[in-house]
Scaffold this active site. Structure first.
Site, short mmCIF file in Angstrom:
data_model
loop_
_atom_site.label_atom_id
_atom_site.label_comp_id
_atom_site.label_asym_id
_atom_site.label_seq_id
_atom_site.Cartn_x
_atom_site.Cartn_y
_atom_site.Cartn_z
N GLY A 193 -0.91 -35.28 -16.50
CA GLY A 193 -1.43 -34.45 -15.41
C GLY A 193 -1.13 -32.97 -15.62
N GLY A 194 -1.25 -32.50 -16.85
CA GLY A 194 -0.86 -31.13 -17.15
C GLY A 194 -1.75 -30.06 -16.51
CB THR A 195 -5.37 -29.94 -15.63
OG1 THR A 195 -5.80 -30.37 -16.91
CG2 THR A 195 -6.34 -28.89 -15.08
CG ASP A 246 -4.68 -40.62 -22.33
OD1 ASP A 246 -3.46 -40.86 -22.30
OD2 ASP A 246 -5.24 -39.86 -21.49
CG HIS A 247 -3.79 -43.34 -19.15
ND1 HIS A 247 -2.65 -43.78 -18.53
CD2 HIS A 247 -3.77 -41.98 -19.06
CE1 HIS A 247 -1.96 -42.74 -18.10
NE2 HIS A 247 -2.61 -41.64 -18.41
CD GLU A 292 0.76 -45.48 -17.79
OE1 GLU A 292 -0.21 -45.19 -18.52
OE2 GLU A 292 0.84 -45.14 -16.60
CG ASN A 340 -0.86 -36.48 -21.93
OD1 ASN A 340 -0.25 -36.24 -22.96
ND2 ASN A 340 -1.10 -37.71 -21.52
CB THR A 392 -8.64 -31.99 -15.42
OG1 THR A 392 -8.34 -33.35 -15.09
CG2 THR A 392 -9.60 -31.43 -14.39
P1 13P Z 1 -5.11 -33.83 -16.49
O1 13P Z 1 -6.49 -34.41 -16.45
O2 13P Z 1 -4.57 -33.60 -15.14
O3 13P Z 1 -5.00 -32.66 -17.38
O4 13P Z 1 -4.16 -34.97 -17.10
C1 13P Z 1 -4.29 -35.34 -18.42
C2 13P Z 1 -3.57 -36.59 -18.73
O5 13P Z 1 -2.46 -36.81 -18.31
C3 13P Z 1 -4.25 -37.56 -19.60
O6 13P Z 1 -3.55 -38.74 -19.75
#
Ligand code: 13P
Length: 284
Positions: A207-209, A82-83, A134, A228, A231
């Site tokens: 940012g799914g959380t 990831d990232h 991205e 994704n 968190t």
């Molecule tokens: P959250 O931490 O908001 O769930 O986002 C996860 C994410 O997008 C990881 O790249």
């Protein structure tokens, strides 16, 4: 060991319009718990690793864990970095066997991001791996000002980036952020539709959380095949440990706390898999 390509998981989900949970793990316990949740629900899953945790564990140890833990998994799974802005770490993970990487050059100009992303895609292809791209960084939720969805690149720029680089999945900023939202985020869902229609590739929802079930189903229907979650895993993992120690003061037997943490992480993963519609979608 049905470790498959990330693209094969995502293309199928994109076609059938369900979402695949892409869950960031932080260690062996959470990796195993996410795989166990996917196995129990017969769901494909993407296990994500952030550069921080890969470096903490070691590229080789993390990959050895993955190989051992997926030996007897019977649902389609893939390992994703990831990232990652660090080209060296990307190269190491690709060479080791990661199935896909997110090259995060969002701090660079779009032109330079594109130039380097073309190289990353070429490198990934040598290993049969896939690439997420991205061009707009994601904020942390605590840095949000409410106008995130307005500060984005044009559709033309996105299409040019996707077509020139050949990335397999694209992660747009739509008002989403990493962390815990203070209130339900205002998301530009139309942007997902526009990007999907113009590029024909799946979108990764970051940012799914903390997004609502309605937001998930709407965005997945529009083409967010990769969803994704990071968190929520950290909260489940750490809160369950804290709760265990609060409820069992003085009980310093590690396997007991591990059991509570595994159960909490599995529950969290199963909840999201079900919410995204991927339960029962395993095809291997
Ligand atoms: P959250 O931490 O908001 O769930 O986002 C996860 C994410 O997008 C990881 O790249």
């Amino acid at each position: 060991m049905p470790v498959v390509s990330t693209k094969s998981i995502l293309d199928r989900a994109f076609r059938e319009r369900y979402g695949v949970a892409a869950i960031n793990v932080v260690n062996d316990l959470t990796m195993e718990a996410v795989l166990a949740a996917a196995e129990e629900l017969r769901a494909p899953v993407i296990v994500q690793t952030s550069p921080k945790h890969v470096l903490l564990t070691g590229v080789d140890v993390m990959y050895a864990m993955w190989c051992e833990m997926t030996k007897h998994v019977s649902v389609p799974v893939a390992l994703h970095l990831d990232h990652c802005p660090d080209r060296k770490l990307i190269s190491e993970c690709l060479a080791q066997g990661w199935n896909s990487v997110l090259f995060d050059a969002s701090k660079l100009s779009v032109e330079e991001n594109k130039r380097q992303c073309i190289e990353v895609v070429a490198e990934a292809r040598q290993y049969g791996a896939d690439v997420e791209g991205e061009i707009e960084g994601f904020k942390r939720t605590e840095e949000m000002t409410g106008d995130e969805a307005e500060h984005v690149q044009s559709l033309e720029t996105v299409v040019d980036f996707v077509k020139s680089t050949g990335v397999d999945v694209f992660a747009p900023a739509i008002g989403n952020a990493h962390g815990t939202y203070k209130t339900t985020p205002h998301l530009d869902s139309q942007r997902v539709t526009d990007i999907v229609q113009a590029t024909g590739i799946p979108v990764a929802l970051h940012g799914g959380t903390g997004m609502t079930p309605e937001q998930f189903s709407d965005l997945i229907a529009r083409g967010c095949a990769k969803v994704n979650i990071s968190t929520a895993l950290k909260i489940a993992f750490m809160q369950s440990g804290y709760d265990f120690m609060t409820e069992h003061p003085g009980e310093y037997d590690p396997p007991q706390i591990f059991k509570a943490q595994r159960a909490a992480v599995m529950e969290m993963a199963k909840h999201h898999i079900q919410l995204f519609g991927s339960a029962g979608k395993a095809w291997t």
